[in-house]
Each structure stands twice: as C-alpha cells, then as structure tokens.
Design a protein around this motif. Structure first.
Motif, short mmCIF file in Angstrom:
data_model
loop_
_atom_site.label_atom_id
_atom_site.label_comp_id
_atom_site.label_asym_id
_atom_site.label_seq_id
_atom_site.Cartn_x
_atom_site.Cartn_y
_atom_site.Cartn_z
N PRO A 1 5.91 -5.33 -8.19
CA PRO A 1 5.63 -4.86 -6.87
C PRO A 1 7.17 -5.21 -6.12
O PRO A 1 7.40 -6.22 -5.97
N ARG A 2 7.59 -4.22 -5.48
CA ARG A 2 8.65 -4.53 -4.26
C ARG A 2 8.22 -4.35 -2.93
O ARG A 2 6.88 -3.89 -2.73
N ILE B 1 -5.62 0.86 -1.03
CA ILE B 1 -5.54 -0.06 -1.99
C ILE B 1 -4.36 -0.63 -2.27
O ILE B 1 -3.19 -0.40 -1.90
N ASP B 2 -4.62 -2.11 -2.10
CA ASP B 2 -3.44 -3.16 -2.25
C ASP B 2 -3.00 -3.22 -3.65
O ASP B 2 -3.62 -3.85 -4.52
N LEU B 3 -1.82 -2.76 -3.76
CA LEU B 3 -1.26 -2.52 -5.33
C LEU B 3 -0.90 -4.20 -5.70
O LEU B 3 -0.86 -4.11 -6.89
N ARG B 4 -0.62 -5.13 -4.72
CA ARG B 4 -0.56 -6.33 -5.23
C ARG B 4 -1.94 -6.81 -6.04
O ARG B 4 -1.74 -7.64 -6.98
N ARG B 5 -3.26 -6.32 -5.79
CA ARG B 5 -4.26 -6.71 -6.34
C ARG B 5 -5.04 -5.38 -7.20
O ARG B 5 -5.92 -5.14 -7.18
N TRP B 6 -4.10 -4.80 -7.73
CA TRP B 6 -4.45 -3.45 -8.47
C TRP B 6 -5.49 -3.63 -9.64
O TRP B 6 -6.27 -2.80 -9.85
N ARG B 7 -5.74 -4.96 -9.94
CA ARG B 7 -6.68 -5.08 -10.94
C ARG B 7 -8.10 -5.46 -10.25
O ARG B 7 -9.00 -5.34 -11.16
N GLN C 1 1.03 -1.37 0.01
CA GLN C 1 -0.01 0.02 -0.15
C GLN C 1 0.80 1.10 -0.19
O GLN C 1 1.99 1.37 0.51
N THR C 2 0.24 2.16 -0.47
CA THR C 2 0.84 3.61 -0.44
C THR C 2 0.68 4.20 1.03
O THR C 2 -0.02 3.50 1.96
N SER C 3 1.28 5.28 1.12
CA SER C 3 1.14 5.96 2.57
C SER C 3 -0.26 6.63 2.59
O SER C 3 -0.53 6.88 3.91
N ARG D 1 -9.49 6.84 -2.97
CA ARG D 1 -8.06 6.82 -3.53
C ARG D 1 -6.99 7.54 -2.59
O ARG D 1 -6.09 7.09 -2.63
N PHE D 2 -7.49 8.39 -1.82
CA PHE D 2 -6.55 9.38 -1.14
C PHE D 2 -6.57 9.23 0.33
O PHE D 2 -5.88 10.19 1.00
N THR D 3 -7.09 8.27 1.08
CA THR D 3 -7.19 8.22 2.56
C THR D 3 -7.28 6.87 2.78
O THR D 3 -7.80 5.93 2.09
N LYS D 4 -6.90 6.60 4.07
CA LYS D 4 -6.98 5.32 4.65
C LYS D 4 -8.17 5.21 5.65
O LYS D 4 -8.54 6.37 6.14
N ARG D 5 -8.76 4.08 5.94
CA ARG D 5 -9.88 3.90 6.69
C ARG D 5 -9.37 4.68 8.19
O ARG D 5 -8.21 4.44 8.67
N GLY D 6 -10.04 5.31 8.82
CA GLY D 6 -9.64 5.91 10.10
C GLY D 6 -9.09 7.42 10.22
O GLY D 6 -8.80 7.85 10.94
N GLU D 7 -8.68 7.83 8.69
CA GLU D 7 -8.23 9.23 8.46
C GLU D 7 -9.14 9.92 8.45
O GLU D 7 -10.28 9.92 8.58
#
Ligand SMILES: C[S@@+](CC[C@H](N)C(=O)[O-])C[C@H]1O[C@@H](n2cnc3c(N)ncnc32)[C@H](O)[C@@H]1O
Length: 294
Positions: free
Chosen positions: A289-290, A16-22, A10-12, A63-69
């Motif tokens: 993905p790294r 969104i889990d980029l490993r599952r971006w599809r 995930q980004t900061s 797209r631009f926040t995480k849960r709880g933010e």
C-alpha cells in the motif's frame, strides 16, 4: 498522545480500509454469490413477489459507497435497497411506478433502523422519463449533490411477473425487443444520474419463452455496455429457495426438464458496471500500500 496508527487507505468509492483488507471476509469479491437464506432483519419481510434478497444491495452499498453518500434505485419495488441504505447510513432515493407499492415501501422504510439519520425518499414515477430524473435530481440537490454515488437497477425480468397493468411498466412490454428498448431508456437516465467513476449494479435473470432459453440478462448487460458503462463483474447468485411456488413444485419442474430437454433456472445475475471517470488512478497492489488510492 499522537496515534501511531497509519491513516486508512481508501478508494474514492468505499470506506473499506485497504491497509486492513484481510478484515472484511464477508465482503464478496468472487463472482459466485451464495446466501444460505434471505435476511429478514427489521422490515425486510420478503413478501413482495419479485423482490431481491437484502444481501444484494447490502454487498453493493458496502463495496461501492461511503457512509453519508447517496444511492438511487430506479426500480425500487418494496424498498429493499432503501431499507439497506438506512441500515448502512447512506441516503437513498427510490423510484417505483406502482403507487400502492411505493406507498407501502415508504411505510416499511420508515420503520427501518436509521442510526445515522439519513434520508430515504420513495418517488412514484416512470423511470424511463427525463421528468422523473429531474425529480430525482431535486432530491439529490436537497442533499447537496449533483449526482448519485451508486445506482441499483432491478427491473422486471420482462413478463415473468406482471407488476400491475400500466403500459409504462416494463413487465407489460409485448415483446423482448420492446422490453429492451424501454429498459435502455431507464439506463440512459441512470447513466445521467450516476457520478463519473462510480458504480451501477444491474440485477436480472433470464427468461424462457416458446421452448427457448432467452438470455435476458446478457441482453440487458449489453444495453448497459453500449451506453459506455465498463463491465466490472458478471456475478451469479444462487436463487435456490427464493422462488415462490417453484420450490414446492421442484419435482414437477425436474420432470418437465427431463422430458422437454431444458434446464431449470437456479441463478440470476448481478452485473456490476463503472461509469468512466475523467481521470482514474491506479490502486497499489495488495501488500504494497502506498498513499494514493484509485
Ligand atoms: C423486480 S421488481 C424490483 C423489486 C425491488 N428490488 C425490491 O426488492 O422490492 C421491479 C419493479 O420495477 C417496477 N417498474 C416497472 N417498470 C417501471 C418503470 N417504468 N418505472 C419505475 N418502476 C418500474 C415494477 O412495478 C416493480 O415493482
């Protein structure tokens, strides 16, 4: 038994889990935003003249926040952003100048589904003022934060719709230059509230005055850029079917356009900006993905 699933990438700034971006086909990454109809879930009644469709804050928040933010909306109107915050498990702080509108918004927000038990607070205030920002900061502090994780700005489109008769209302500024000067005051407050590295969305349309198309959206975009915000998207949203009155009088507008040589507004803008972070990391390219994120 230990799971063999790799941890999410995930980004900061997003869940969104980029490993599952599809797996996120409904998250928009293109600049053309088409919504067949307004979301009318729960208290999203859509009767406040000038409110945006809930799908706009929904897209920005996911797209631009995480849960709880925490999301802050400095032109909160009837509370569309804060209703979406409750639906999506984000805290929300809204500022609205018109007391009666803020009160009605608070009542509606209170009826929205809130499975995560987040806080959504409507403040009555003038978003141009540092004193109002101090009150927003008090709300952030109560949530254990110094800054907002996302800002949403949906100002009046100058005087296209008048929201009350208070001179502090951006819809009552005598000229476009006055409007832009006062809008810039709000952007200054917004930038101060936003955490470094995080995103701000500006939703606005253009105006037509004295026989000329005024690119209000681009003027406001420039106000934000001049304050150091990095432009990440110039998104165009179809407003077909959203306008009160104009929809019914469509044929008349077409006749006027043909006779007077202009084009009829059918879009508005969602400009997306990012506040520079002190240190930014690069994301890996898709398919490679790294472990690092942004
Ligand atoms: C385009 S509407 C926002 C509608 C909102 N997005 C919604 O969905 O209900 C703009 C709002 O900004 C408010 N406003 C204008 N000037 C303001 C100011 N100086 N401070 C705070 N709110 C202001 C107006 O009263 C109006 O409700």
């Amino acid at each position: 038994m230990p799971s063999s699933l790799p941890p999410p990438l995930q980004t900061s700034f997003s869940d969104i889990d980029l490993r599952r971006w599809r797996d996120y086909p409904d998250i928009i990454t293109d600049s053309l935003w088409l919504f067949p109809s307004r979301d009318k879930t729960g208290p999203h009644i859509g009767d406040y003249w000038g409110n945006f469709v809930p799908q706009i804050p929904n897209q920005i928040i996911r797209r631009f926040t995480k849960r709880g933010e925490v999301v802050v909306d400095l032109f909160a109107g009837m509370g569309t952003t804060l209703i979406e915050c409750r639906h999506l498990g984000r805290h929300g702080v809204g500022v609205e100048l018109v007391a009666s509108v803020a009160a009605e918004a608070a009542a509606r927000i209170g009826t929205a589904v809130n499975s995560d038990g987040v806080t959504a607070v409507m403040l009555i205030g003038d978003s141009r003022l540092a004193a109002t920002t101090a009150r927003v900061r008090d709300q952030l502090a109560a949530l254990g934060r110094t800054h907002a994780d996302c800002l949403i700005l949906h100002p009046p489109y100058h005087d296209i719709i008048r929201f009350g008769d208070d001179a502090a209302n951006l819809s009552n500024q005598p000229t476009v230059d006055d409007f832009l000067r006062e809008f810039a005051c709000v952007v200054d407050q917004a930038v101060a509230l936003l955490a470094p590295g995080r995103f701000l969305a500006l939703v606005i349309g253009d105006a037509y005055a004295k026989g000329e198309w005024l690119p209000l959206g681009f003027y406001c975009m420039e106000v934000c850029r001049r304050r150091g915000l990095l432009l990440k998207g110039v998104n165009i949203k179809d407003i077909q079917g959203n306008e009160k009155g104009k929809g019914r009088r469509g044929p008349l507008w077409r006749y006027r356009a043909l006779s007077q040589g202009f084009y009829v507004f059918k879009h508005e803008y969602i400009f997306v900006f990012r506040k520079a972070a002190s240190k930014q990391r690069r994301l890996p390219e898709a398919g490679a993905p790294r472990s690092g994120t942004d």
